[in-house]
Design a protein around this motif. Structure first.
Motif, short mmCIF file in Angstrom:
data_model
loop_
_atom_site.label_atom_id
_atom_site.label_comp_id
_atom_site.label_asym_id
_atom_site.label_seq_id
_atom_site.Cartn_x
_atom_site.Cartn_y
_atom_site.Cartn_z
N MET A 1 -19.44 -52.86 -14.59
CA MET A 1 -20.98 -52.13 -14.40
C MET A 1 -20.42 -50.97 -13.72
N PHE A 2 -19.18 -51.23 -12.39
CA PHE A 2 -19.02 -50.77 -11.19
C PHE A 2 -18.68 -49.18 -12.18
N ALA A 3 -17.36 -49.71 -12.95
CA ALA A 3 -16.74 -48.46 -13.81
C ALA A 3 -17.34 -48.03 -14.80
N ARG A 4 -18.46 -48.09 -15.58
CA ARG A 4 -18.91 -47.17 -16.06
C ARG A 4 -19.82 -46.69 -15.09
N ALA A 5 -20.57 -46.56 -14.21
CA ALA A 5 -21.39 -45.82 -13.18
C ALA A 5 -20.86 -44.77 -12.71
N LEU A 6 -18.90 -44.92 -12.78
CA LEU A 6 -17.73 -44.50 -11.58
C LEU A 6 -17.55 -43.52 -13.07
N THR A 7 -17.51 -44.08 -14.12
CA THR A 7 -16.18 -43.33 -14.59
C THR A 7 -17.28 -42.47 -16.33
N ALA A 8 -18.74 -43.21 -16.21
CA ALA A 8 -19.57 -42.86 -17.71
C ALA A 8 -18.18 -43.03 -19.01
N ALA A 9 -17.59 -44.13 -18.86
CA ALA A 9 -16.46 -44.24 -20.43
C ALA A 9 -16.88 -44.52 -21.01
N ARG A 10 -15.81 -42.97 -22.20
CA ARG A 10 -16.56 -43.16 -23.27
C ARG A 10 -15.45 -43.39 -24.26
N ALA A 11 -15.25 -44.32 -25.07
CA ALA A 11 -14.37 -44.26 -26.60
C ALA A 11 -14.62 -43.65 -27.17
N ILE A 12 -13.37 -42.66 -27.84
CA ILE A 12 -13.21 -41.75 -29.05
C ILE A 12 -12.27 -42.61 -30.26
N TRP A 13 -12.93 -43.13 -31.03
CA TRP A 13 -12.60 -43.89 -31.49
C TRP A 13 -12.48 -42.75 -33.48
N HIS A 14 -10.87 -43.51 -33.98
CA HIS A 14 -10.08 -42.38 -34.29
C HIS A 14 -11.13 -42.84 -35.96
N GLU A 15 -10.77 -41.59 -36.80
CA GLU A 15 -11.68 -41.43 -38.19
C GLU A 15 -12.12 -42.61 -38.63
N THR A 16 -10.39 -43.82 -38.57
CA THR A 16 -10.90 -44.25 -39.51
C THR A 16 -12.12 -45.79 -38.87
N GLY A 17 -12.83 -45.28 -37.85
CA GLY A 17 -13.59 -46.64 -37.36
C GLY A 17 -12.41 -47.09 -36.13
N LEU A 18 -13.02 -48.20 -36.36
CA LEU A 18 -12.92 -49.13 -35.00
C LEU A 18 -11.99 -49.61 -35.19
N PRO A 19 -10.93 -50.29 -34.48
CA PRO A 19 -10.05 -50.45 -34.50
C PRO A 19 -9.77 -52.31 -35.28
N PRO A 20 -8.82 -52.84 -36.07
CA PRO A 20 -9.28 -54.11 -36.56
C PRO A 20 -9.40 -55.24 -35.27
N LYS A 21 -9.62 -56.24 -35.65
CA LYS A 21 -10.25 -57.46 -34.87
C LYS A 21 -9.33 -57.70 -34.64
N GLN A 22 -7.56 -57.78 -34.17
CA GLN A 22 -6.94 -58.41 -34.09
C GLN A 22 -6.23 -57.45 -33.91
N SER A 23 -5.79 -56.88 -32.69
CA SER A 23 -5.30 -55.83 -32.60
C SER A 23 -4.10 -55.82 -31.23
N ILE A 24 -3.51 -55.27 -30.72
CA ILE A 24 -2.25 -54.94 -29.82
C ILE A 24 -2.61 -53.64 -29.69
N TYR A 25 -3.06 -53.49 -28.03
CA TYR A 25 -4.05 -51.84 -27.75
C TYR A 25 -2.64 -52.00 -27.03
N PHE A 26 -2.63 -50.38 -27.29
CA PHE A 26 -0.91 -49.72 -26.05
C PHE A 26 -1.64 -48.66 -25.57
N ALA A 27 -1.25 -49.18 -24.66
CA ALA A 27 -2.33 -47.40 -23.91
C ALA A 27 -0.95 -47.10 -22.65
N ASN A 28 -1.24 -45.84 -22.40
CA ASN A 28 -0.67 -45.22 -21.06
C ASN A 28 -1.32 -46.07 -19.87
N HIS A 29 -0.28 -45.81 -18.59
CA HIS A 29 -0.93 -46.62 -17.23
C HIS A 29 -0.87 -45.81 -15.98
#
Lengths: 215, 316
Positions: free
Chosen positions: A16-44
């Motif tokens: 809740m704190f993260a959401r209040a601070l950043t209003a974080a919003r996901a932008i999904w790829h046009e193919t839709g949500l990622p598969p149930k099991q995935s390896i998400y790799f992100a910038n840090h």
């Protein structure tokens, strides 16, 4: 029991704190949500990175996503160990090869074999340079070799480094977005360098065009 | 039931009726023209109407909760608007403390002063104290690059998102003879006139719009939409004179000024968006974009409406 309940409440509070601070919003790829099991790799670029990814994932994807984090950082104090282990169920790996008792790739593969997803930061450490991305470590490739069936989903977290730059301890509220790219897999005969270059490019392609410097 | 509550109830029924009508029209249009959800304009219209329901319910709850409810609602609006604004401006590491102070010190104090009805200090807190203290905080970090630009942007963000926006709840502090206990209706009057002007400009523009009024700023705004919207919103405002301390002609004049300020405020905020290369300020309200996209005209008209009312009608 009480520990589990506290962990559950803490995770809701942190989210809740993260959401209040950043209003974080996901932008999904046009193919839709990622598969149930995935390896998400992100910038840090911030300690809050995995919280943000976690917060924007829908519950059924979130509950199986486990962040991969440096053991020496998260086991430093009782509180951070509680947050790392109990709240986020992090896969804690030893970053210093000399201090290792377990192979990180083995650890992560075991987690994937249990059916969980992984959130990992292939740069290996927080990027505090002017460069958009640090060179990737090879763990992502080794993971892709072990479990070629699990989708690798590139993720770009935008703006969180401005929320709390290095050395600051008060975060400022800014709108952040988390962009998910097209799931990718290791190709047949693809070399390590080719694969890593492709993964880096896939992640960078999600970054907004750089128009200003946020130094 | 007091007269003010009764009037509020009548207003809510009226607004609710209009929304029911709008939802029905949206439903019929969808069935006829976009049954599979492929017509972007109609989908957007329906998203907007849905968001209107949510906004009206939210405002109604705040009104029922009374003064504190209204203050909290607008404090939240200021927070979300400031967050959208700061996201788009040029900031550097050196601004971190100044921006943190804007969010966590200036914004709360501004609203606490309103709550305490300290009008004198409230009216200069952001324009004087924050104006002078923010650059002092920023300069401590010693980063001179783009300094004037950076402090001016944070200053502007505060003035628009906190100071100007807070003039809506500031209407509650006015003391108007024979209007005691009814101030919340002034807020309703302002919000209804501004928002109906925005909506009617959109409707008139969609129906009859031919001539672009400000092609470089806002390609969707037309002369026909502007004239039709301002005229009809002024009529609506005049017909609401019974909830205000004004006579019908005074209410019409006030509404006319409110709609003009709202229109030009919208243009100013569009110019900023264009410069920053974005279409909307954010994504808070589905179909409308960010909060500032909905609030821009209110922000520009509220201080003028407040001061005209204060100068001519209020004892304080």
């Amino acid at each position: 029991m009480i520990r589990d309940l506290t962990a559950k409440l803490a995770s809701i509070a942190i989210m809740m704190f993260a959401r209040a601070l950043t209003a974080a919003r996901a932008i999904w790829h046009e193919t839709g949500l990622p598969p149930k099991q995935s390896i998400y790799f992100a910038n840090h670029s911030s300690h809050g990175d995995f919280v943000l990814i976690w917060a924007v994932l829908p519950p059924w994807l979130r509950e199986r996503a486990r962040p991969v984090a440096g053991a020496e950082y998260w086991l430093k104090s009782k509180l951070s160990a509680f947050i790392g282990r109990d709240v986020f169920d992090a896969v804690l790996i030893e970053r210093d090869p000399a201090a290792r008792t377990q192979d990180p790739v083995e650890q992560m593969t075991a987690v994937l074999n249990d059916g969980s997803s992984l959130i990992l930061f292939p740069e290996g450490t927080r990027n505090q340079t002017e460069a958009r991305l640090l060179p990737f470590k090879s763990g992502l490739y080794h993971l892709a070799c072990r479990r070629p069936d699990v989708a690798l989903v590139p993720v770009w977290i935008n703006n969180l480094n401005r929320v709390m730059p290095k050395g600051e301890f008060v975060p400022i509220p800014l709108i952040c977005t988390v962009t998910f790219g097209e799931p990718m897999h290791l190709k047949a005969q693809e070399t390590k360098d080719e694969f890593i270059a492709r993964a880096e490019a896939a992640m960078l392609a999600l970054a907004p065009p750089s128009t200003e410097d946020d130094a | 039931m007091s007269a003010a509550t009764l009037d509020m109830l009548k207003l809510l029924l009226g607004v609710g009726g209009i929304l029911v009508l709008a939802s029905s029209i949206g439903y019929v249009l969808k069935q006829r023209l976009s049954p599979d959800g492929s017509n972007g304009a109609i989908e957007n219209l329906n998203a907007r109407i849905k968001a209107w329901w949510a906004m009206v319910v939210l405002i109604a709850i705040a009104f029922v909760a009374g003064r504190v409810g209204v203050l909290l609602l607008f404090a939240f609006c200021s927070f979300a608007a400031l967050r959208e604004f700061i996201t788009l401006i040029n900031t550097r590491r050196g601004d971190h403390w100044a921006i943190a102070a804007a969010f966590f010190v200036v914004l709360p104090i501004n609203y606490v002063l309103l709550w305490a009805e300290q009008y004198g200090i409230y009216s200069i807190f952001v324009p004087v104290y924050a104006f002078l203290l923010m650059p002092i905080i920023a300069v401590m970090r010693g980063d001179t690059r783009d300094f004037l630009l950076r402090i001016a942007e944070v200053q502007w963000a505060l003035m628009i998102c906190v100071f100007c926006a807070s003039h809506v709840p500031a209407l509650l502090t006015l003391q108007i003879p024979d209007y005691e206990g009814r101030n919340v209706l002034l807020i309703a009057f302002l919000v209804i006139v501004v928002q109906s002007s925005d909506v009617l400009q959109y409707v008139w523009g969609k129906l009859f719009g031919r001539t672009k009024i400000a092609p470089t700023l806002s390609p969707s705004k037309t002369v026909e939409g502007f004239i039709g919207g301002v005229a009809s919103a002024t009529l609506i405002g005049a017909s609401l004179w019974w909830i205000t301390p004004f006579t019908p002609s005074q209410a019409a004049l006030m509404s006319f000024l409110i709609t003009l300020m709202g229109f030009f405020g919208g243009l100013v905020m569009s110019a900023i968006k264009r410069d920053r290369g974005v279409k909307d300020w954010g994504h808070l309200i589905e179909g409308h974009g960010g909060l500032i996209d909905r609030l821009d005209s209110v922000v520009f008209s509220a201080p003028i409406f407040f001061h005209l009312t204060r100068y001519w009608w209020s004892l304080t």
